[in-house]
Write a protein that holds these residues in place. Sequence first.
Motif, PDB file in Angstrom:
ATOM      1  N   MET A   1      -7.399  -0.508   7.319  1.00 52.45           N
ATOM      2  CA  MET A   1      -6.443  -0.782   6.287  1.00 52.45           C
ATOM      3  C   MET A   1      -5.585   0.452   6.058  1.00 52.45           C
ATOM      4  SD  MET A   1      -7.395  -3.045   2.987  1.00 52.45           S
ATOM      5  CE  MET A   1      -8.979  -3.682   3.440  1.00 52.45           C
ATOM      6  N   SER A   2      -4.357   0.240   5.681  1.00 50.51           N
ATOM      7  CA  SER A   2      -3.427   1.339   5.417  1.00 50.51           C
ATOM      8  C   SER A   2      -3.338   1.575   3.918  1.00 50.51           C
ATOM      9  CB  SER A   2      -2.031   0.991   5.930  1.00 50.51           C
ATOM     10  OG  SER A   2      -2.060   0.780   7.315  1.00 50.51           O
ATOM     11  N   ARG A   3      -3.177   2.832   3.550  1.00 47.80           N
ATOM     12  CA  ARG A   3      -2.978   3.168   2.144  1.00 47.80           C
ATOM     13  C   ARG A   3      -1.493   3.491   1.959  1.00 47.80           C
ATOM     14  NH1 ARG A   3      -6.256   3.198  -1.596  1.00 47.80           N
ATOM     15  NH2 ARG A   3      -8.038   3.336  -0.231  1.00 47.80           N
ATOM     16  N   LEU A   4      -0.856   2.789   1.022  1.00 42.85           N
ATOM     17  CA  LEU A   4       0.565   2.967   0.750  1.00 42.85           C
ATOM     18  C   LEU A   4       0.788   4.169  -0.163  1.00 42.85           C
ATOM     19  CD1 LEU A   4       1.412  -0.792   0.150  1.00 42.85           C
ATOM     20  CD2 LEU A   4       1.585   0.500   2.272  1.00 42.85           C
ATOM     21  N   GLU A   5       2.045   4.581  -0.297  1.00 47.53           N
ATOM     22  CA  GLU A   5       2.371   5.754  -1.121  1.00 47.53           C
ATOM     23  C   GLU A   5       1.911   5.605  -2.559  1.00 47.53           C
ATOM     24  OE1 GLU A   5       6.540   6.557  -0.795  1.00 47.53           O
ATOM     25  OE2 GLU A   5       6.388   7.193   1.292  1.00 47.53           O
ATOM     26  N   GLY A   7      -0.759   4.225  -3.538  1.00 50.22           N
ATOM     27  CA  GLY A   7      -2.214   4.178  -3.590  1.00 50.22           C
ATOM     28  C   GLY A   7      -2.810   2.822  -3.262  1.00 50.22           C
ATOM     29  N   GLN A   8      -1.994   1.773  -3.273  1.00 44.08           N
ATOM     30  CA  GLN A   8      -2.507   0.453  -2.940  1.00 44.08           C
ATOM     31  C   GLN A   8      -2.769   0.364  -1.434  1.00 44.08           C
ATOM     32  OE1 GLN A   8       0.521  -2.235  -4.365  1.00 44.08           O
ATOM     33  NE2 GLN A   8      -0.488  -2.457  -6.342  1.00 44.08           N
ATOM     34  N   THR A   9      -3.621  -0.572  -1.081  1.00 45.20           N
ATOM     35  CA  THR A   9      -3.897  -0.776   0.336  1.00 45.20           C
ATOM     36  C   THR A   9      -3.094  -1.951   0.862  1.00 45.20           C
ATOM     37  OG1 THR A   9      -5.794  -2.158  -0.185  1.00 45.20           O
ATOM     38  CG2 THR A   9      -6.223   0.178   0.225  1.00 45.20           C
ATOM     39  N   ASP A  10      -2.841  -1.938   2.158  1.00 45.05           N
ATOM     40  CA  ASP A  10      -2.120  -3.022   2.815  1.00 45.05           C
ATOM     41  C   ASP A  10      -2.897  -3.421   4.048  1.00 45.05           C
ATOM     42  OD1 ASP A  10       0.424  -4.606   3.630  1.00 45.05           O
ATOM     43  OD2 ASP A  10      -0.068  -3.383   5.377  1.00 45.05           O
ATOM     44  N   TYR A  12      -5.360  -6.179   6.539  1.00 47.00           N
ATOM     45  CA  TYR A  12      -6.718  -6.698   6.589  1.00 47.00           C
ATOM     46  C   TYR A  12      -7.236  -6.507   8.004  1.00 47.00           C
ATOM     47  CZ  TYR A  12     -10.696  -9.748   5.820  1.00 47.00           C
ATOM     48  OH  TYR A  12     -11.965 -10.231   5.689  1.00 47.00           O
ATOM     49  N   THR A  21      -0.923  -6.813   8.928  1.00 47.01           N
ATOM     50  CA  THR A  21      -0.281  -5.909   7.977  1.00 47.01           C
ATOM     51  C   THR A  21       1.136  -6.376   7.710  1.00 47.01           C
ATOM     52  OG1 THR A  21       0.353  -3.627   7.500  1.00 47.01           O
ATOM     53  CG2 THR A  21       0.550  -4.339   9.783  1.00 47.01           C
TER      54      THR A  21
END
Length: 86
Positions: A1-5, A7-10, A12, A21
């Motif tokens: 999973m990626s963490r966005l600027e 702080g949320q994740t994007d 699955y 994504t």
Amino acid sequence: MSRLEDGQTDGYIVDRTCMGTYIHGILDNSAFIDFLLEPFADRLSEAGQSFDYHQFKEEQYDKLADHVRRHVNLPLIYQILTENHD
């Protein structure tokens, strides 16, 4: 999973073969491409040549442009875009 600027994740990830994504351009990231192709590295080396993703992508854009030119009335689109709409 990626963490966005923020702080949320994007995205699955089920496993190395099933993930998704919303991040546009993720396949332009060489580190991600390496991660994605790592399970297939032995098959790629057996093929005897490296895969040029940039060239492949440009070929796909060319195919898309050819398809659009064949099936869209581009002169009409340009006319609509350049008409005075006052």
